[in-house]
Write a protein that holds these residues in place. Sequence first.
Motif, PDB file in Angstrom:
ATOM      1  N   ASN A  45       0.833  -1.209   0.000  1.00  0.00           N
ATOM      2  CA  ASN A  45       0.000   0.000   0.000  1.00  0.00           C
ATOM      3  C   ASN A  45       0.865   1.255   0.000  1.00  0.00           C
ATOM      4  O   ASN A  45       1.851   1.338   0.721  1.00  0.00           O
ATOM      5  CB  ASN A  45      -0.896   0.019   1.239  1.00  0.00           C
ATOM      6  N   ARG A  46       0.443   2.242  -0.782  1.00  0.00           N
ATOM      7  CA  ARG A  46       1.175   3.508  -0.825  1.00  0.00           C
ATOM      8  C   ARG A  46       0.339   4.664  -0.292  1.00  0.00           C
ATOM      9  O   ARG A  46       0.859   5.586   0.332  1.00  0.00           O
ATOM     10  CB  ARG A  46       1.634   3.805  -2.267  1.00  0.00           C
ATOM     11  N   ALA A  47      -0.967   4.643  -0.560  1.00  0.00           N
ATOM     12  CA  ALA A  47      -1.845   5.699  -0.025  1.00  0.00           C
ATOM     13  C   ALA A  47      -3.229   5.104   0.199  1.00  0.00           C
ATOM     14  O   ALA A  47      -3.723   4.353  -0.638  1.00  0.00           O
ATOM     15  CB  ALA A  47      -1.936   6.865  -1.006  1.00  0.00           C
ATOM     16  N   CYS A  48      -3.815   5.425   1.357  1.00  0.00           N
ATOM     17  CA  CYS A  48      -5.171   4.946   1.665  1.00  0.00           C
ATOM     18  C   CYS A  48      -5.976   6.121   2.200  1.00  0.00           C
ATOM     19  O   CYS A  48      -5.621   6.713   3.222  1.00  0.00           O
ATOM     20  CB  CYS A  48      -5.105   3.822   2.705  1.00  0.00           C
ATOM     21  N   LEU A  49      -7.038   6.470   1.479  1.00  0.00           N
ATOM     22  CA  LEU A  49      -7.894   7.572   1.932  1.00  0.00           C
ATOM     23  C   LEU A  49      -8.814   7.061   3.042  1.00  0.00           C
ATOM     24  O   LEU A  49      -9.403   5.986   2.919  1.00  0.00           O
ATOM     25  CB  LEU A  49      -8.742   8.086   0.768  1.00  0.00           C
ATOM     26  N   ILE A  50      -8.924   7.824   4.110  1.00  0.00           N
ATOM     27  CA  ILE A  50      -9.858   7.440   5.179  1.00  0.00           C
ATOM     28  C   ILE A  50     -11.258   7.827   4.723  1.00  0.00           C
ATOM     29  O   ILE A  50     -11.523   8.980   4.388  1.00  0.00           O
ATOM     30  CB  ILE A  50      -9.496   8.130   6.506  1.00  0.00           C
ATOM     31  N   CYS A  51     -12.145   6.828   4.717  1.00  0.00           N
ATOM     32  CA  CYS A  51     -13.520   7.005   4.225  1.00  0.00           C
ATOM     33  C   CYS A  51     -14.415   7.316   5.428  1.00  0.00           C
ATOM     34  O   CYS A  51     -14.121   6.915   6.553  1.00  0.00           O
ATOM     35  CB  CYS A  51     -13.926   5.696   3.571  1.00  0.00           C
ATOM     36  N   GLY A  52     -15.535   8.000   5.170  1.00  0.00           N
ATOM     37  CA  GLY A  52     -16.511   8.247   6.229  1.00  0.00           C
ATOM     38  C   GLY A  52     -16.942   6.945   6.899  1.00  0.00           C
ATOM     39  O   GLY A  52     -17.141   6.887   8.111  1.00  0.00           O
ATOM     40  N   SER A  53     -17.035   5.872   6.111  1.00  0.00           N
ATOM     41  CA  SER A  53     -17.470   4.600   6.698  1.00  0.00           C
ATOM     42  C   SER A  53     -16.414   4.053   7.658  1.00  0.00           C
ATOM     43  O   SER A  53     -16.736   3.342   8.611  1.00  0.00           O
ATOM     44  CB  SER A  53     -17.799   3.580   5.604  1.00  0.00           C
ATOM     45  N   ASP A  54     -15.132   4.392   7.423  1.00  0.00           N
ATOM     46  CA  ASP A  54     -14.079   3.978   8.373  1.00  0.00           C
ATOM     47  C   ASP A  54     -14.313   4.603   9.753  1.00  0.00           C
ATOM     48  O   ASP A  54     -13.996   4.004  10.774  1.00  0.00           O
ATOM     49  CB  ASP A  54     -12.698   4.416   7.871  1.00  0.00           C
ATOM     50  N   LEU A  55     -14.849   5.815   9.757  1.00  0.00           N
ATOM     51  CA  LEU A  55     -15.074   6.501  11.039  1.00  0.00           C
ATOM     52  C   LEU A  55     -16.214   5.816  11.797  1.00  0.00           C
ATOM     53  O   LEU A  55     -16.134   5.625  13.013  1.00  0.00           O
ATOM     54  CB  LEU A  55     -15.385   7.981  10.820  1.00  0.00           C
ATOM     55  N   HIS A  56     -17.274   5.417  11.069  1.00  0.00           N
ATOM     56  CA  HIS A  56     -18.358   4.670  11.714  1.00  0.00           C
ATOM     57  C   HIS A  56     -17.806   3.357  12.286  1.00  0.00           C
ATOM     58  O   HIS A  56     -18.147   2.940  13.391  1.00  0.00           O
ATOM     59  CB  HIS A  56     -19.471   4.337  10.722  1.00  0.00           C
ATOM     60  N   LEU A  57     -16.933   2.722  11.485  1.00  0.00           N
ATOM     61  CA  LEU A  57     -16.361   1.434  11.902  1.00  0.00           C
ATOM     62  C   LEU A  57     -15.504   1.612  13.155  1.00  0.00           C
ATOM     63  O   LEU A  57     -15.605   0.836  14.115  1.00  0.00           O
ATOM     64  CB  LEU A  57     -15.539   0.882  10.734  1.00  0.00           C
ATOM     65  N   TYR A  58     -14.678   2.640  13.170  1.00  0.00           N
ATOM     66  CA  TYR A  58     -13.777   2.915  14.300  1.00  0.00           C
ATOM     67  C   TYR A  58     -14.580   3.157  15.585  1.00  0.00           C
ATOM     68  O   TYR A  58     -14.182   2.768  16.675  1.00  0.00           O
ATOM     69  CB  TYR A  58     -12.930   4.130  13.930  1.00  0.00           C
ATOM     70  N   LYS A  59     -15.767   3.775  15.423  1.00  0.00           N
ATOM     71  CA  LYS A  59     -16.630   3.997  16.595  1.00  0.00           C
ATOM     72  C   LYS A  59     -17.428   2.742  16.963  1.00  0.00           C
ATOM     73  O   LYS A  59     -18.186   2.754  17.938  1.00  0.00           O
ATOM     74  CB  LYS A  59     -17.636   5.114  16.298  1.00  0.00           C
ATOM     75  N   GLY A  60     -17.337   1.697  16.139  1.00  0.00           N
ATOM     76  CA  GLY A  60     -18.122   0.482  16.385  1.00  0.00           C
ATOM     77  C   GLY A  60     -19.565   0.636  15.934  1.00  0.00           C
ATOM     78  O   GLY A  60     -20.434  -0.129  16.359  1.00  0.00           O
ATOM     79  N   LEU A  61     -19.847   1.602  15.047  1.00  0.00           N
ATOM     80  CA  LEU A  61     -21.222   1.882  14.640  1.00  0.00           C
ATOM     81  C   LEU A  61     -21.460   1.637  13.146  1.00  0.00           C
ATOM     82  O   LEU A  61     -22.436   2.113  12.589  1.00  0.00           O
ATOM     83  CB  LEU A  61     -21.571   3.343  14.979  1.00  0.00           C
ATOM     84  N   HIS A  62     -20.555   0.899  12.512  1.00  0.00           N
ATOM     85  CA  HIS A  62     -20.760   0.606  11.086  1.00  0.00           C
ATOM     86  C   HIS A  62     -21.860  -0.450  10.972  1.00  0.00           C
ATOM     87  O   HIS A  62     -21.775  -1.501  11.591  1.00  0.00           O
ATOM     88  CB  HIS A  62     -19.450   0.078  10.481  1.00  0.00           C
ATOM     89  N   PRO A  63     -22.913  -0.173  10.160  1.00  0.00           N
ATOM     90  CA  PRO A  63     -24.037  -1.117  10.138  1.00  0.00           C
ATOM     91  C   PRO A  63     -23.710  -2.480   9.540  1.00  0.00           C
ATOM     92  O   PRO A  63     -24.394  -3.452   9.834  1.00  0.00           O
ATOM     93  CB  PRO A  63     -25.098  -0.390   9.295  1.00  0.00           C
ATOM     94  N   PHE A  64     -22.681  -2.569   8.663  1.00  0.00           N
ATOM     95  CA  PHE A  64     -22.423  -3.849   7.997  1.00  0.00           C
ATOM     96  C   PHE A  64     -21.055  -4.446   8.331  1.00  0.00           C
ATOM     97  O   PHE A  64     -20.642  -5.405   7.702  1.00  0.00           O
ATOM     98  CB  PHE A  64     -22.511  -3.706   6.467  1.00  0.00           C
ATOM     99  N   ALA A  65     -20.309  -3.836   9.251  1.00  0.00           N
ATOM    100  CA  ALA A  65     -18.974  -4.360   9.552  1.00  0.00           C
ATOM    101  C   ALA A  65     -18.819  -4.492  11.065  1.00  0.00           C
ATOM    102  O   ALA A  65     -18.262  -3.619  11.728  1.00  0.00           O
ATOM    103  CB  ALA A  65     -17.896  -3.442   8.970  1.00  0.00           C
ATOM    104  N   PRO A  66     -19.330  -5.595  11.632  1.00  0.00           N
ATOM    105  CA  PRO A  66     -19.229  -5.778  13.078  1.00  0.00           C
ATOM    106  C   PRO A  66     -17.761  -5.902  13.509  1.00  0.00           C
ATOM    107  O   PRO A  66     -16.937  -6.403  12.752  1.00  0.00           O
ATOM    108  CB  PRO A  66     -19.982  -7.095  13.324  1.00  0.00           C
TER     109      PRO A  66
END
Length: 374
Positions: A45-66
């Motif tokens: 990997n050389r560059a990875c953009l942080i997506c809004g869904s990553d923030l939901h995931l980091y908070k434990g609130l992503h609806p499809f990624a337990p």
Amino acid sequence: MNDNIFLVSGLPTRFSSPIVVRPYELSWFDVELPDPEPYDVVFRNRACLICGSDLHLYKGLHPFAPLPACCGHEVAADVVEVGSKVSTLVEGDRVYISGTGANLVPCGECIQCVRGEASRCENRKAPISFSVDGKPVSRFPSGFGEYTYGHEAYAFKLPDNVSYYEAAVTTDLAYVIGVVRRSGAGIGHVAAILGAGPIGLRTLEVARLAGISKIIVSEPVDYRRDCAEELGADFLIDPKMTDAVDEVLAATNGKGVDYVFDTSGSLAATRQGLKILKRGVGGLGMLVLMGLYEEPSLTVNLSELMYKAGKIVAEWGIREGRTQNIHDALHMLAEEKLSIMKWITHRLPEDKAVEAMEMLINKTEQAIGVEIVR
Ligand SMILES: [Zn+2]
Ligand SMILES: [Zn+2]
């Protein structure tokens, strides 16, 4: 196994991957780097953009990624090793990887696969898996870590003049291109974009290129609204200070807008979106939902919606026309049609991933687009 053992090819046999095990906690795990299966590829990997869904995931609130789960799926990378039957890529290719960690590989054998509908495969599986405390990690591996692994079909070669930093925005750019294209919005239409984060700003640029005649942007964070202005929004609203519905109606002679692109993930904004849709006969007025919600329940006045003959469309991920949308996104980047680097505000190393996500969640340091790079 000793961490310092390297294969003849120069690749390590193990690497470390960040995983969110509990909300707001990123932990690094030692992971084996497998030899690739015949159609698989190892990427650095050389560059990875942080997506809004990553923030939901980091908070434990992503609806499809337990949890446990990995952040980081919008990646530009180098090909460092290919499986024996890979025919489209060679070591050293610079690529964009579509949906790192989130892509399941089709089986090639079920009824959908033999019909040539591999994207509808009934037995898709992850190309690589990892468990923490006996629980499989969703979206493994992380695009924040040094290496990822996946099927060759998910990698697209980068045009020579597109940098890794620009290429890391391809996922959401391709998503936005697909959404705007399917919406039918174009010359003569008036649109409102709710939210001026990375998805909202990309929607603004794509909407402008699609010929939408007037673009209204509503965004409560000052520096993000300023960026929308710089990128060509025709009318700006600060929903903290004014009534966004009144403002939009005033800006459209009381008529409302043809399209609302709601990237906010906020129920308050979505309610406003319903109120500013144009009233009309024959299906005028489309509300397009583009942000994930942490609290997903919304009460809708269906009679009001029917009176307006409005449509609500929910769009998730690059689905229909995936390959075309990705090629169009890379082409737009190569032709320098977008001002991507205006809103890539930070590029940080892997060990700053927590700070990077915190600044996006708290909207500090003027953060809009933040990439993990190496
Ligand atoms: Zn994403
Ligand atoms: Zn299948």
